[in-house]
Design a protein around this motif. Structure first.
Motif, short mmCIF file in Angstrom:
data_model
loop_
_atom_site.label_atom_id
_atom_site.label_comp_id
_atom_site.label_asym_id
_atom_site.label_seq_id
_atom_site.Cartn_x
_atom_site.Cartn_y
_atom_site.Cartn_z
N PHE A 1 0.81 -1.22 0.00
CA PHE A 1 0.00 0.00 0.00
C PHE A 1 0.85 1.27 0.00
O PHE A 1 0.32 2.38 0.06
CB PHE A 1 -0.92 0.01 1.22
CG PHE A 1 -1.96 -1.07 1.21
CD1 PHE A 1 -3.23 -0.83 0.72
CD2 PHE A 1 -1.66 -2.34 1.67
CE1 PHE A 1 -4.19 -1.82 0.72
CE2 PHE A 1 -2.61 -3.35 1.67
CZ PHE A 1 -3.88 -3.08 1.19
N ALA A 2 2.16 1.11 -0.06
CA ALA A 2 3.08 2.24 0.13
C ALA A 2 2.89 3.37 -0.89
O ALA A 2 3.15 4.53 -0.59
CB ALA A 2 4.52 1.74 0.09
N ASN B 1 -12.53 3.04 5.18
CA ASN B 1 -13.87 2.45 5.18
C ASN B 1 -13.90 1.06 4.54
O ASN B 1 -14.97 0.53 4.24
CB ASN B 1 -14.84 3.37 4.43
CG ASN B 1 -15.00 4.71 5.13
OD1 ASN B 1 -15.26 4.76 6.32
ND2 ASN B 1 -14.81 5.79 4.40
N SER B 2 -12.72 0.48 4.33
CA SER B 2 -12.64 -0.85 3.73
C SER B 2 -13.32 -1.89 4.62
O SER B 2 -13.35 -1.76 5.85
CB SER B 2 -11.17 -1.24 3.51
OG SER B 2 -11.06 -2.59 3.14
N LYS B 3 -13.82 -2.94 4.00
CA LYS B 3 -14.38 -4.06 4.76
C LYS B 3 -13.28 -4.89 5.43
O LYS B 3 -13.55 -5.65 6.36
CB LYS B 3 -15.22 -4.95 3.84
CG LYS B 3 -16.51 -4.29 3.37
CD LYS B 3 -17.33 -5.23 2.51
CE LYS B 3 -18.63 -4.56 2.08
NZ LYS B 3 -19.45 -5.46 1.23
N GLU C 1 -6.71 -3.66 5.92
CA GLU C 1 -6.58 -2.47 5.06
C GLU C 1 -6.87 -1.20 5.86
O GLU C 1 -6.19 -0.18 5.65
CB GLU C 1 -7.55 -2.59 3.87
CG GLU C 1 -7.12 -3.65 2.86
CD GLU C 1 -7.99 -3.66 1.61
OE1 GLU C 1 -9.02 -2.95 1.57
OE2 GLU C 1 -7.63 -4.39 0.66
N ARG C 2 -7.81 -1.26 6.77
CA ARG C 2 -8.10 -0.07 7.59
C ARG C 2 -6.90 0.25 8.50
O ARG C 2 -6.57 1.42 8.70
CB ARG C 2 -9.36 -0.30 8.44
CG ARG C 2 -10.63 -0.51 7.63
CD ARG C 2 -11.89 -0.36 8.47
NE ARG C 2 -11.98 -1.28 9.59
CZ ARG C 2 -12.49 -2.50 9.53
NH1 ARG C 2 -12.92 -2.98 8.36
NH2 ARG C 2 -12.57 -3.26 10.62
N THR C 3 -6.27 -0.79 9.02
CA THR C 3 -5.10 -0.58 9.88
C THR C 3 -3.93 0.01 9.09
O THR C 3 -3.29 0.97 9.53
CB THR C 3 -4.65 -1.92 10.51
OG1 THR C 3 -5.76 -2.51 11.19
CG2 THR C 3 -3.53 -1.70 11.50
#
Length: 240
Positions: free
Chosen positions: A22-23, A35-37, A41-43
């Motif tokens: 994700f960098a 707001n990801s499920k 990903e939220r972290t």
């Protein structure tokens, strides 16, 4: 039994390998990931947002914290908000007492026995004490908010910060609040606890001890006076 990696991931834990994926996300993409499920990903987005240093993310992180239920994601959102320091305080102060249900609703029956100052139970207050002394002006103003729940958590934050960072000028604000909410036993208990941070509060505490009838408040006064005595004589240690 030790949790598996998959179990940890359901709580929002991520490895450095996941972070690298994700960098290169843009700021807008990171905000969208809040707001990801996927808890992971939220972290990750919460951690990477701190590197953008974009203050627009502060209210969005606060909103994310209000909704979040996963442990590691909550921790990362809190860390991110702390990293913004003083600029996060206006949004944070609004949320004191508003998130979760872990706050004191009544005076605990069992006395806190340690010499250290108890950690606030409110998650926002815990963020604020990590930001530290910069929060005191807003917190002191918050004592006049007429919102008893918010005031209750504000006192915890003030007491903790002042216990570890001498700030004598705040004592009178706490005493004024104590007198204003003289019928609220929980607020009085919290202020008595907070006054352990101020060596000059001894006279006020002695007077209150003679006036009040609640044995639990008297017990807390004795604890505060004992801590003040130890600090005055140089015999204070957190390990006693």
């Amino acid at each position: 039994m030790k949790s598996t990696e998959k179990q940890l991931q359901t709580r929002g834990y991520f490895s450095s390998r996941v972070k690298s994926e994700f960098a290169k996300k843009t700021f807008d993409e990171l905000i969208e990931l809040l707001n990801s499920k996927s808890a992971v990903e939220r972290t990750v987005s919460s951690r990477l947002i701190t590197k953008t240093k974009n203050p627009k993310s502060i209210p969005l992180l606060c909103l994310a914290l209000e909704k979040e239920r996963k442990l590691y994601t909550k921790i990362e959102i809190c860390n991110s908000l702390v990293s913004f320091g003083k600029s996060a305080l206006p949004e944070l102060v609004k949320l004191l007492g508003k998130i979760g249900n872990n706050q004191h609703k009544h005076i605990p029956k069992i006395e806190f026995k340690k010499n250290s100052y108890p950690l606030p139970r409110d998650i926002i207050a815990r963020i604020i004490i990590r930001i530290g002394e910069d929060a005191l002006p807003l917190l002191t103003e918050n004592l006049k908010s007429n919102d008893r729940i918010k005031i209750s958590e504000t006192i915890d934050a003030i007491g903790y910060i002042c216990f570890y960072n001498k700030q004598d000028d705040i004592m009178l604000n706490l005493i004024d609040c104590y007198k204003y909410y003289s019928e609220n036993e929980l607020i009085k208990w919290k202020i008595i606890q907070a006054l352990s941070a101020f060596t000059e509060s001894d006279k006020f505490l002695n007077k209150e001890y003679e006036l009040i009838k609640n044995d639990r408040l008297k017990q807390e006064i004795n604890r505060s006076k004992n801590l003040i005595k130890k600090r005055n004589t140089g015999s204070y240690t957190e390990t006693d």
